[in-house]
Design a protein around this motif. Structure first.
Motif: not given
Length: 434
Positions: A157-169
């Motif tokens: 999918k085309d995902i926009l993370l809601d915060e620039t999280s290192v571990t979520a990335t």
């Protein structure tokens, strides 16, 4: 059970050469990644610290065969049937276990993620992780003790993370390797350890582009394995956060220090911030020299405005360096504001530094004004988290008299044999069993 603490006598100038440990924040997601790779993986320059050793124990519990080849060098072979339930008693000891969610989900279609432990520096939400995995096709059920994450199939999918999280990335990248089609991750973190993970995955057969930027593109693959039958070997980069701490160590104790194995591109923003504090850093061959006799004078902004040191996503100043920057500023002439935007409890350790003699005004949970220089005096303090623990060591090393630092299990989670390594530079630091 006996508790260890550090007894530190201050005012000993340090000098010599030191090599930083491997990057803790790269090692942790790499241990998740090895669970997805069919071939043998050899990781080098692994920091021998509590968080990393605990996560190695976790993945061993999940079915990964682990061999310690020598200190800092490990071999990994994933088993045929990975366990999808992470052990809660081990995961409660560290935050890094959260990076197993993406790879275990991708490999087994299910993972039970216990509520993560780690530093007590304020709320550390994992919503960004869960939302990213949900966007890829996962279903999440919340339980009092954790999260069950399941999927029949991951879809790009085309995902926009809601915060620039290192571990979520990192979680999203690892899961996306096996998601059908193409995944685009926007507002992705781009720290050196995120880049290291992506390059490692590419060396194992992944198709990740945009590395080092805030938009990562991942095309699906069917397997991750060596292309020549040989083990996949990856050397973990130097820990730039430890490098920053050593720069402060030299400046605060007025000693000259050569720090080896430094990637200058990793510390560009640190050099800007340290120059603002009147601290000079000289590039030298494969490292840097922090000369003795630093000016230690804060440079005001134009028109004499009080300058600010604030954290930001990469390539901004790292949030994990704000505690060290604050202690460093106590020994610099002038006034500076420290603005820690990410965690609402990280600055609460300043009460300990104030008790040592620093002039600090804690404006609110995120901002502190430091007025220096002030002579520090030895005190008995306790470390609330990894980074505050290192900041307290630095304060004690430049203070008059003797300090005791307790709860050093927090420091051992992030810094390898820090007492022994500092002793080699001339620091008077002893580990005492109570």
């Amino acid at each position: 059970m006996a508790e260890s603490f550090f007894r530190i006598k201050g005012k000993n100038p340090i000098s010599g050469t030191i090599t930083p440990q491997g990057n803790k924040n790269e090692a942790l997601p790499l241990l998740g990644a090895v669970c997805m790779i069919k071939s043998e993986v050899i990781l080098e320059n692994v920091p021998m610290i509590a968080d990393v050793l605990n996560l190695i124990e976790v993945i061993s519990h999940l079915g990964v065969e682990v061999k310690k080849l020598e200190p800092g060098r490990f071999s990994f072979r994933p088993g045929n049937n990975l366990n999808s339930d992470l052990p809660p008693e081990l995961c409660s000891k560290l935050r890094g276990a959260v990076t197993l969610a993406g790879p275990i989900l991708a490999m087994t279609g299910r993972v039970f993620l216990p509520r993560p432990g780690g530093d007590k520096i304020g709320r550390r939400r994992i919503d960004t992780h869960l939302l990213a995995l949900e966007a890829l096709g996962a279903h999440i059920e919340v339980f009092p003790d954790g999260y069950e994450i399941k999927t029949d199939k991951l879809i790009g999918k085309d995902i926009l993370l809601d915060e620039t999280s290192v571990t979520a990335t990192e979680n999203a990248v690892m899961a996306a390797c096996f998601a059908e089609g193409r995944t685009i991750i926007r507002n992705a973190a781009s720290e050196p350890h995120v880049q290291g993970l992506c390059r490692f995955l590419n060396s194992s057969g992944a198709k990740i582009s945009g590395i080092g930027s805030n938009v990562l593109i991942i095309d699906s693959i069917s397997t991750l394995e060596s292309n020549n039958g040989e083990p996949i070997v990856h050397r973990i980069g130097s820990d730039y956060l430890e490098i920053g701490s050593f720069i402060s160590l030299a400046a605060l104790t007025r000693g000259e220090l050569f720090i080896k194995d430094v990637n200058l591109s990793d510390i560009r923003m640190m050099r800007i911030v340290y120059s603002r504090l009147g601290i000079e850093i000289r590039p030298h061959e494969d490292g840097i020299i922090v000369p003795s006799g630093q000016k230690m004078e804060i440079h005001p902004d134009y028109h004499g405005v009080t300058p600010k040191i604030d954290d930001a996503p990469w390539p901004g100043f790292p949030a994990d360096m704000t505690s060290v920057a604050l202690v460093t500023a106590t020994q610099c002439k002038g006034t500076v504001m420290i603005h820690e935007k990410l965690f609402e409890s990280r600055l609460f350790f300043v009460d300990n530094i104030i008790a040592m003699g620093a002039q600090i005004i804690l404006c609110d949970p995120h901002r502190a004004i430091v007025i220096g220089p002030n002579k520090l005096y030895g005190q008995r303090v306790a470390s609330p988290d990894i980074r505050a623990g290192m900041a307290m060591i630095l304060a004690a090393l430049c203070a008059e008299g003797v300090s005791e630092i307790h709860n050093i299990i927090q420091i051992d989670r992030g810094f390898e044999r820090i007492d022994e390594r500092l002793q080699g530079l001339g620091a008077d630091i002893q580990r005492i069993e109570e």
